[in-house]
Design a protein around this motif. Sequence first.
Motif, short mmCIF file in Angstrom:
data_model
loop_
_atom_site.label_atom_id
_atom_site.label_comp_id
_atom_site.label_asym_id
_atom_site.label_seq_id
_atom_site.Cartn_x
_atom_site.Cartn_y
_atom_site.Cartn_z
N VAL A 22 0.86 -1.18 0.00
CA VAL A 22 0.00 0.00 0.00
C VAL A 22 0.90 1.23 0.00
CG1 VAL A 22 -2.00 -1.06 1.12
CG2 VAL A 22 -0.23 0.00 2.52
N ILE A 23 0.35 2.35 -0.47
CA ILE A 23 1.11 3.60 -0.51
C ILE A 23 0.49 4.57 0.49
CG2 ILE A 23 1.81 5.55 -1.93
CD1 ILE A 23 1.59 3.68 -4.38
N SER A 36 -1.78 17.04 -1.45
CA SER A 36 -2.49 17.56 -0.28
C SER A 36 -3.29 16.43 0.38
CB SER A 36 -3.45 18.68 -0.71
OG SER A 36 -4.52 18.16 -1.46
N ASN A 37 -3.64 16.65 1.62
CA ASN A 37 -4.46 15.67 2.33
C ASN A 37 -5.78 15.45 1.60
OD1 ASN A 37 -2.51 15.49 4.32
ND2 ASN A 37 -3.55 16.90 5.69
N HIS A 38 -6.37 16.53 1.08
CA HIS A 38 -7.65 16.45 0.38
C HIS A 38 -7.56 15.56 -0.87
CE1 HIS A 38 -11.51 17.65 -1.23
NE2 HIS A 38 -10.91 17.95 -2.36
N ALA A 43 -8.50 10.16 -3.49
CA ALA A 43 -7.99 8.96 -4.17
C ALA A 43 -8.20 7.70 -3.34
CB ALA A 43 -6.50 9.13 -4.48
N ASP A 44 -8.24 7.84 -2.03
CA ASP A 44 -8.43 6.70 -1.11
C ASP A 44 -9.91 6.36 -1.03
OD1 ASP A 44 -8.23 4.80 0.90
OD2 ASP A 44 -8.01 6.29 2.48
N ASP A 48 -9.37 3.88 4.01
CA ASP A 48 -8.52 3.22 5.01
C ASP A 48 -7.21 3.96 5.28
OD1 ASP A 48 -7.20 2.65 2.64
OD2 ASP A 48 -7.14 0.48 2.95
N GLY A 49 -7.01 5.12 4.64
CA GLY A 49 -5.82 5.92 4.91
C GLY A 49 -4.61 5.58 4.08
N VAL A 50 -4.73 4.63 3.18
CA VAL A 50 -3.63 4.24 2.28
C VAL A 50 -4.21 3.96 0.90
CG1 VAL A 50 -2.15 3.27 4.10
CG2 VAL A 50 -3.81 1.81 2.95
N LEU A 51 -3.32 3.95 -0.10
CA LEU A 51 -3.75 3.60 -1.45
C LEU A 51 -3.30 2.18 -1.76
CD1 LEU A 51 -2.74 6.81 -3.46
CD2 LEU A 51 -4.93 6.28 -2.36
N ASN A 52 -4.26 1.33 -2.09
CA ASN A 52 -3.89 -0.01 -2.56
C ASN A 52 -3.57 0.09 -4.05
OD1 ASN A 52 -6.37 -0.16 -4.04
ND2 ASN A 52 -7.41 -0.93 -2.23
N ARG A 53 -3.21 -1.01 -4.66
CA ARG A 53 -2.79 -1.01 -6.07
C ARG A 53 -3.87 -0.44 -6.97
NH1 ARG A 53 -3.22 -4.62 -10.22
NH2 ARG A 53 -4.03 -6.20 -8.82
#
Length: 71
Positions: A22-23, A36-38, A43-44, A48-53
């Motif tokens: 995860v990124i 930015s956080n926004h 994109a998330d 869950d606070g991370v980016l999966n593939r």
Amino acid sequence: FVSNAFADDWRMRKYDLNYDMVIELSELRESGCRVSNHIFKHADKNGDGVLNRREAQKASTLIFRNKCPRS
């Protein structure tokens, strides 16, 4: 058995610095991305606070091509 299937995606190879598949926003910033956080939250998709593939692939233009340094 742990798979390295995530490694076939250039975003995961370049930005998943701790190889946990995860990124995180901190990994993007550490790589020089100006996100930015926004934008990251947008994109998330599953929140869950991370980016999966899959999320990373869908955010290619939004984040990786426009907010990260090329090289």
